[in-house]
Design a protein around this motif. Structure first.
Motif, mmCIF file in Angstrom:
data_model
loop_
_atom_site.group_PDB
_atom_site.id
_atom_site.type_symbol
_atom_site.label_atom_id
_atom_site.label_comp_id
_atom_site.label_asym_id
_atom_site.label_seq_id
_atom_site.Cartn_x
_atom_site.Cartn_y
_atom_site.Cartn_z
ATOM 1 N N GLY A 26 0.791 -1.226 0.000
ATOM 2 C CA GLY A 26 0.000 0.000 0.000
ATOM 3 C C GLY A 26 0.820 1.270 0.000
ATOM 4 O O GLY A 26 0.271 2.373 -0.130
ATOM 5 N N LYS A 27 2.163 1.146 0.140
ATOM 6 C CA LYS A 27 3.023 2.324 0.180
ATOM 7 C C LYS A 27 3.511 2.681 -1.235
ATOM 8 O O LYS A 27 3.447 1.879 -2.151
ATOM 9 N N ASP A 28 4.031 3.908 -1.378
ATOM 10 C CA ASP A 28 4.517 4.371 -2.674
ATOM 11 C C ASP A 28 6.033 4.202 -2.777
ATOM 12 O O ASP A 28 6.672 3.613 -1.898
ATOM 13 N N LEU A 29 6.599 4.738 -3.864
ATOM 14 C CA LEU A 29 8.031 4.586 -4.108
ATOM 15 C C LEU A 29 8.884 5.304 -3.068
ATOM 16 O O LEU A 29 10.038 4.940 -2.846
ATOM 17 N N LYS A 30 8.322 6.325 -2.441
ATOM 18 C CA LYS A 30 9.060 7.012 -1.381
ATOM 19 C C LYS A 30 9.364 6.057 -0.228
ATOM 20 O O LYS A 30 10.424 6.141 0.395
ATOM 21 N N TYR A 31 8.431 5.158 0.019
ATOM 22 C CA TYR A 31 8.650 4.189 1.103
ATOM 23 C C TYR A 31 9.722 3.178 0.701
ATOM 24 O O TYR A 31 10.505 2.740 1.547
ATOM 25 N N VAL A 32 9.763 2.820 -0.571
ATOM 26 C CA VAL A 32 10.816 1.929 -1.059
ATOM 27 C C VAL A 32 12.184 2.593 -0.874
ATOM 28 O O VAL A 32 13.152 1.955 -0.445
ATOM 29 N N ALA A 33 12.262 3.889 -1.193
ATOM 30 C CA ALA A 33 13.505 4.633 -0.998
ATOM 31 C C ALA A 33 13.874 4.688 0.482
ATOM 32 O O ALA A 33 15.051 4.580 0.849
ATOM 33 N N PHE A 34 12.855 4.844 1.331
ATOM 34 C CA PHE A 34 13.067 4.840 2.778
ATOM 35 C C PHE A 34 13.641 3.500 3.231
ATOM 36 O O PHE A 34 14.580 3.455 4.041
ATOM 37 N N LEU A 35 13.102 2.404 2.697
ATOM 38 C CA LEU A 35 13.598 1.073 3.055
ATOM 39 C C LEU A 35 15.057 0.896 2.639
ATOM 40 O O LEU A 35 15.856 0.306 3.381
ATOM 41 N N CYS A 36 15.401 1.412 1.469
ATOM 42 C CA CYS A 36 16.795 1.332 1.007
ATOM 43 C C CYS A 36 17.712 2.108 1.942
ATOM 44 O O CYS A 36 18.822 1.652 2.282
ATOM 45 N N LEU A 37 17.261 3.277 2.371
ATOM 46 C CA LEU A 37 18.035 4.093 3.311
ATOM 47 C C LEU A 37 18.223 3.353 4.633
ATOM 48 O O LEU A 37 19.314 3.345 5.209
ATOM 49 N N VAL A 38 17.167 2.720 5.095
ATOM 50 C CA VAL A 38 17.214 1.975 6.358
ATOM 51 C C VAL A 38 18.171 0.793 6.242
ATOM 52 O O VAL A 38 18.957 0.518 7.156
ATOM 53 N N TRP A 39 18.124 0.091 5.114
ATOM 54 C CA TRP A 39 19.008 -1.069 4.911
ATOM 55 C C TRP A 39 20.472 -0.647 5.006
ATOM 56 O O TRP A 39 21.271 -1.300 5.678
ATOM 57 N N VAL A 40 20.804 0.452 4.346
ATOM 58 C CA VAL A 40 22.187 0.942 4.379
ATOM 59 C C VAL A 40 22.565 1.379 5.796
ATOM 60 O O VAL A 40 23.676 1.095 6.280
ATOM 61 N N GLY A 41 21.640 2.038 6.481
ATOM 62 C CA GLY A 41 21.901 2.450 7.851
ATOM 63 C C GLY A 41 22.095 1.262 8.776
ATOM 64 O O GLY A 41 22.998 1.266 9.641
ATOM 65 N N ASN A 42 21.281 0.238 8.618
ATOM 66 C CA ASN A 42 21.439 -0.986 9.413
ATOM 67 C C ASN A 42 22.805 -1.616 9.165
ATOM 68 O O ASN A 42 23.477 -2.072 10.097
#
Length: 209
Positions: free
Chosen positions: A61-77
């Motif tokens: 249900g989320k948009d591409l901004k959320y996908v970008a957020f997930l990528c940012l989180v993955w790198v931060g993790n």
């Protein structure tokens, strides 16, 4: 500024899971190790940190901004796990932890990518159970039992958690094969995390129609 804050919370989440990984490597008893590993998800939930495996569960249900957020989180993790691993390697416990992690990582690298992917799917089903239990359960005991059981099950069943594996690979030593394994596990975690949310979304839309 929001992205910087999100990234810092992701780095802290990677560090939190690394603390769980550290205690798991430090204990000979796997059951006790899986129990105390739960400190990682406990810290993430109570301190509201950004953990990739938890955030991925809410992708439907989320948009591409959320996908970008997930990528940012993955790198931060990944950065958080690398920082903790690098610092531990400077201590007297580092060599012992690195040796134990190397054994665990070798099993992963000897496995097939399909196997790692499937184990990643099963892992994040358990993470979804833990995170959703914490968020939705009104009873305090139920909140934390969900975290503990979700974590213990995925560890005792040898399921694959990409952020925990970031720590194990970081402290044992990276290789091209390690990154390939991590990518397969990450994709599995994403699919596992969205299974129940997708079913709930489908049910909601079906009843709405």
């Amino acid at each position: 500024m929001r992205k910087v804050n999100d990234f810092l919370l992701a780095v802290l989440a990677g560090s939190a899971i690394s603390f769980g990984g550290t205690v798991f490597l430090s204990l000979e008893n796997k059951v006790l190790g899986s129990l105390f590993f739960a400190i990682g998800l406990f810290m993430v939930c109570t301190l509201k940190l950004n953990l990739f495996t938890g955030k991925a569960c809410y992708l439907p249900g989320k948009d591409l901004k959320y996908v970008a957020f997930l990528c940012l989180v993955w790198v931060g993790n990944l950065l958080g796990a690398q920082i903790v691993a690098s610092l531990l390697r400077l201590t007297r416990v580092g060599p012992v932890l690195a040796e134990k992690a190397a054994g665990i990582c070798q099993i992963k690298m000897d496995d097939t990518l399909l196997s790692l992917f499937i184990l990643g799917v099963f892992c994040n089903i358990m993470i979804y159970v833990g995170v959703e239990s914490y968020m939705a359960n009104e009873h305090p005991t139920g909140k934390y039992l969900g975290i503990i059981f979700g974590v213990m099950v995925f560890i005792l069943c040898s399921y694959e958690h990409c952020v925990a594996d970031m720590f194990y690979f970081a402290i044992s030593g990276w290789s091209p094969r390690a990154f390939a394994c991590l990518f397969a596990i990450t994709l599995g975690n994403v699919l596992g995390g969205i299974i129940f949310p997708l079913c709930a979304l489908f049910k909601q839309k079906t009843l709405g129609e």
